[in-house]
Design a protein around this motif. Structure first.
Motif, PDB file in Angstrom:
ATOM      1  N   GLY A  49      -1.742  -1.162  -4.033  1.00  0.00           N
ATOM      2  CA  GLY A  49      -2.720  -0.161  -3.378  1.00  0.00           C
ATOM      3  C   GLY A  49      -2.296   1.110  -3.424  1.00  0.00           C
ATOM      4  N   ALA A  50      -2.856   1.858  -4.453  1.00  0.00           N
ATOM      5  CA  ALA A  50      -2.670   3.359  -4.453  1.00  0.00           C
ATOM      6  C   ALA A  50      -3.780   4.137  -3.446  1.00  0.00           C
ATOM      7  N   GLY A  51      -3.945   5.345  -3.644  1.00  0.00           N
ATOM      8  CA  GLY A  51      -5.314   6.076  -3.165  1.00  0.00           C
ATOM      9  C   GLY A  51      -4.662   7.622  -2.691  1.00  0.00           C
ATOM     10  N   PHE A  52      -5.858   8.148  -2.238  1.00  0.00           N
ATOM     11  CA  PHE A  52      -5.701   9.575  -2.096  1.00  0.00           C
ATOM     12  C   PHE A  52      -6.337   9.939  -0.869  1.00  0.00           C
ATOM     13  N   MET A  53      -6.367  11.264  -0.475  1.00  0.00           N
ATOM     14  CA  MET A  53      -7.179  11.908   0.666  1.00  0.00           C
ATOM     15  C   MET A  53      -8.053  12.753   0.005  1.00  0.00           C
ATOM     16  N   VAL A  54      -9.327  13.060   0.562  1.00  0.00           N
ATOM     17  CA  VAL A  54     -10.097  13.866   0.181  1.00  0.00           C
ATOM     18  C   VAL A  54     -10.367  14.885   0.926  1.00  0.00           C
ATOM     19  N   GLY A  55     -10.322  16.619   0.647  1.00  0.00           N
ATOM     20  CA  GLY A  55     -10.282  17.528   1.226  1.00  0.00           C
ATOM     21  C   GLY A  55      -8.940  17.908   1.940  1.00  0.00           C
ATOM     22  N   ILE A  56      -7.992  17.777   1.184  1.00  0.00           N
ATOM     23  CA  ILE A  56      -6.612  18.273   1.628  1.00  0.00           C
ATOM     24  C   ILE A  56      -6.819  19.815   1.198  1.00  0.00           C
ATOM     25  N   PRO A  57      -6.254  20.567   2.217  1.00  0.00           N
ATOM     26  CA  PRO A  57      -6.150  22.055   2.203  1.00  0.00           C
ATOM     27  C   PRO A  57      -6.197  22.416   0.594  1.00  0.00           C
ATOM     28  N   THR A  58      -6.783  23.293   0.194  1.00  0.00           N
ATOM     29  CA  THR A  58      -6.984  24.048  -1.492  1.00  0.00           C
ATOM     30  C   THR A  58      -7.224  22.919  -2.576  1.00  0.00           C
ATOM     31  N   GLN A  59      -7.235  21.630  -2.060  1.00  0.00           N
ATOM     32  CA  GLN A  59      -7.395  20.759  -3.305  1.00  0.00           C
ATOM     33  C   GLN A  59      -9.002  21.042  -3.986  1.00  0.00           C
ATOM     34  N   THR A  60      -9.005  20.791  -5.339  1.00  0.00           N
ATOM     35  CA  THR A  60     -10.123  21.277  -6.127  1.00  0.00           C
ATOM     36  C   THR A  60     -10.758  19.977  -6.772  1.00  0.00           C
ATOM     37  N   LYS A  61     -12.039  20.182  -7.141  1.00  0.00           N
ATOM     38  CA  LYS A  61     -12.557  18.970  -7.968  1.00  0.00           C
ATOM     39  C   LYS A  61     -11.745  18.406  -9.028  1.00  0.00           C
ATOM     40  N   GLU A  62     -11.140  19.424  -9.898  1.00  0.00           N
ATOM     41  CA  GLU A  62     -10.245  18.988 -10.687  1.00  0.00           C
ATOM     42  C   GLU A  62      -9.068  18.271 -10.310  1.00  0.00           C
ATOM     43  N   ASP A  63      -8.424  18.704  -9.257  1.00  0.00           N
ATOM     44  CA  ASP A  63      -7.518  17.621  -8.524  1.00  0.00           C
ATOM     45  C   ASP A  63      -8.230  16.197  -8.197  1.00  0.00           C
ATOM     46  N   LEU A  64      -9.379  16.153  -8.001  1.00  0.00           N
ATOM     47  CA  LEU A  64     -10.109  15.040  -7.528  1.00  0.00           C
ATOM     48  C   LEU A  64     -10.142  14.153  -8.740  1.00  0.00           C
ATOM     49  N   ALA A  65     -10.554  14.917  -9.988  1.00  0.00           N
ATOM     50  CA  ALA A  65     -10.728  13.951 -11.122  1.00  0.00           C
ATOM     51  C   ALA A  65      -9.672  13.370 -11.755  1.00  0.00           C
ATOM     52  N   GLN A  66      -8.315  14.082 -11.341  1.00  0.00           N
ATOM     53  CA  GLN A  66      -7.030  13.628 -11.729  1.00  0.00           C
ATOM     54  C   GLN A  66      -6.596  12.649 -11.085  1.00  0.00           C
ATOM     55  N   ASP A  67      -7.105  12.304  -9.817  1.00  0.00           N
ATOM     56  CA  ASP A  67      -6.744  11.237  -8.993  1.00  0.00           C
ATOM     57  C   ASP A  67      -7.289  10.141  -9.430  1.00  0.00           C
ATOM     58  N   ILE A  68      -8.754  10.238  -9.735  1.00  0.00           N
ATOM     59  CA  ILE A  68      -9.584   8.934 -10.497  1.00  0.00           C
ATOM     60  C   ILE A  68      -8.741   8.547 -11.767  1.00  0.00           C
ATOM     61  N   LEU A 122       0.865  -1.148  -0.181  1.00  0.00           N
ATOM     62  CA  LEU A 122      -0.071  -0.053   0.096  1.00  0.00           C
ATOM     63  C   LEU A 122       0.638   1.141  -0.028  1.00  0.00           C
ATOM     64  N   LEU A 123       0.857   1.991  -0.938  1.00  0.00           N
ATOM     65  CA  LEU A 123       1.300   3.203  -1.032  1.00  0.00           C
ATOM     66  C   LEU A 123       0.500   4.304  -1.847  1.00  0.00           C
ATOM     67  N   ARG A 124      -0.056   4.922  -0.978  1.00  0.00           N
ATOM     68  CA  ARG A 124      -1.194   5.978  -1.666  1.00  0.00           C
ATOM     69  C   ARG A 124      -0.254   6.975  -2.334  1.00  0.00           C
ATOM     70  N   HIS A 125      -0.933   7.409  -3.557  1.00  0.00           N
ATOM     71  CA  HIS A 125      -0.237   8.614  -4.346  1.00  0.00           C
ATOM     72  C   HIS A 125      -0.744   9.692  -3.562  1.00  0.00           C
ATOM     73  N   GLU A 126      -1.524   9.925  -2.562  1.00  0.00           N
ATOM     74  CA  GLU A 126      -2.121  11.122  -1.963  1.00  0.00           C
ATOM     75  C   GLU A 126      -2.773  12.294  -2.677  1.00  0.00           C
ATOM     76  N   THR A 127      -2.125  12.504  -3.825  1.00  0.00           N
ATOM     77  CA  THR A 127      -2.838  13.315  -4.689  1.00  0.00           C
ATOM     78  C   THR A 127      -2.114  13.313  -5.960  1.00  0.00           C
ATOM     79  N   ALA A 128      -2.802  13.148  -7.234  1.00  0.00           N
ATOM     80  CA  ALA A 128      -2.261  12.973  -8.365  1.00  0.00           C
ATOM     81  C   ALA A 128      -2.007  14.398  -9.033  1.00  0.00           C
ATOM     82  N   SER A 129      -2.211  15.730  -8.345  1.00  0.00           N
ATOM     83  CA  SER A 129      -1.983  16.774  -8.792  1.00  0.00           C
ATOM     84  C   SER A 129      -0.433  17.152  -8.342  1.00  0.00           C
ATOM     85  N   ARG A 130       0.363  17.419  -9.560  1.00  0.00           N
ATOM     86  CA  ARG A 130       1.737  17.704  -8.850  1.00  0.00           C
ATOM     87  C   ARG A 130       1.961  18.958  -8.094  1.00  0.00           C
TER      88      ARG A 130
END
Ligand code: SAM
Ligand code: FES
Length: 349
Positions: free
Chosen positions: A196-215, A158-166
């Motif tokens: 296992g990858a994965g990410f957090m939802v609601g990281i300060p300043t995260q946008t809906k576009e960031d979440l789309a990139q995660d998926i 398991l190593l979450r990518h945490e967020t796919a937005s650089r």
């Protein structure tokens, strides 16, 4: 909205713009429909089963400075601990007797445990319990180290990518590189782990576009497991006064992930259970099919404090096991204590 969800249900894919549209515009009815479709998809892939994994948090030392994390090297208020091989084996013994057939060894990035020590731990567990799966979650390592752990018997990582937005990744990490995190994930895949990858939802300043990139990143990587949890502030971090991720947003991301990756193993995380008393149940109803009750000794649980208010820190392993079982069964699902490998990964072998 419904048309887009139907398209996703049928094709298990969407374009970036379509996904952003859903995230920006989904309302009550759309969410209910999305959850219904995610549920149907999980029932087709895995039925009503929820797989149980025993979590052993064996060290809270960490050299990384993730700004959101309560046990990062930045936090000087943490009482640090490490478990010995014998202590880890005791957790496994207790877990095995409670029926667990997967052990997840998780910790901060702690160089005290050399590769040889990690390998010694893996071999000792596999010698005693050849029928269990071992999942490692110990952060970024070299290709060579990952390969050696795998050869020694580690099955999953398991190593979450945490967020796919650089940009966001670089904002919340100080001594971690986006490229290295991504490379580690591809390396793990190449070596043959169930990843296992994965990410957090609601990281300060995260946008809906960031979440789309995660998926869309997940769709490309096709990990066998995906950990999705809300960001929750920790009192000793710079984000202590930020709002955390919400239950609704996290549930939406779980349901979307189930539809993009029908065969993934998706945990209903402890963080989800922390922000709402029925968070894990709601996660399971939206497509999650894994839970990871804690097997760590109770005297160290509080010290593995990634975020404020973490649940289950006082409960004995047996209490956790039966508490979670009750929750799963009362939500209309059944527990599965087997190794619970990803079915597609098994077919490929
Ligand atoms: N060191 C390993 C790694 O980097 O993968 C594993 C341990 S790390 C503590 C496990 C996960 O905890 C991280 O991947 C992160 O997503 C999550 N986490 C850390 N701080 C958190 C917070 N404040 N709220 C929610 N989740 C958090
Ligand atoms: Fe290392 Fe969180 S910063 S485990």
């Amino acid at each position: 909205m419904i048309k887009l969800i139907d398209k996703l249900y049928k094709t298990n894919n969407l374009e970036y713009d379509e996904l952003v549209y859903i995230l920006n515009n989904i309302e009550e009815f759309g969410k209910e429909y999305l959850i219904e479709k995610a549920h149907e998809t999980r029932m087709r892939a895995y039925g009503d089963k929820v797989y149980m994994r025993g979590l052993i948090e064996f060290t809270n030392y960490c050299k990384k400075c993730c700004k959101y994390c309560g046990i990062s090297a930045l936090n000087k208020n943490v009482e640090r601990y490490r478990l010995t091989l014998e202590e880890i084996l005791l957790c496994c013994e207790m877990g095995y007797n409670l029926g667990y057939r997967t052990f997840v060894l998780q910790g901060g990035e702690d160089d005290y445990y050399s590769d040889d020590m990690i390998i010694e731990i893996i071999i000792a567990i596999k010698d005693k319990y050849p029928d269990v799966a071992i999942t490692l979650s110990i952060g970024e390592k070299s290709y060579d180290s990952y390969e050696r752990y795998h050869r020694a018997g580690a099955d999953r990582y398991l190593l979450r990518h945490e967020t796919a937005s650089r940009e966001l990744f670089e904002r919340v990490h100080t001594n971690s590189s986006y490229d290295n995190r991504m490379e580690c994930l591809w390396n793990l895949k190449k070596i043959g782990y169930q990843v296992g990858a994965g990410f957090m939802v609601g990281i300060p300043t995260q946008t809906k576009e960031d979440l789309a990139q995660d998926i869309l990143f997940l769709k490309k990587l096709e990990p066998e497991m995906v950990g999705i949890g809300p960001f929750i502030p920790h009192k000793d971090t710079i984000y202590k006064n930020e709002l955390g991720g919400t239950l609704e947003d996290t549930i939406t991301m779980i349901a979307l992930t189930r539809l993009f990756l029908p065969y993934s193993l998706l945990p209903a995380t402890t963080a989800l259970g922390t922000i709402h008393p029925l968070g894990r149940e709601q996660g399971i109803k939206a497509g999650a099919n894994v839970v990871m009750p804690n097997l760590s000794p109770t005297n160290v649980r509080e010290k593995y404090s990634l975020y404020d208010g973490k649940i289950c820190t006082g409960d004995e392993a047996a209490e956790c096991r039966y508490c979670i079982e009750k929750r799963i069964v009362s939500s209309g699902f059944s527990i599965d204590m087997s190794r619970g490998d990803n079915v597609k990964w098994r077919e490929r072998r």
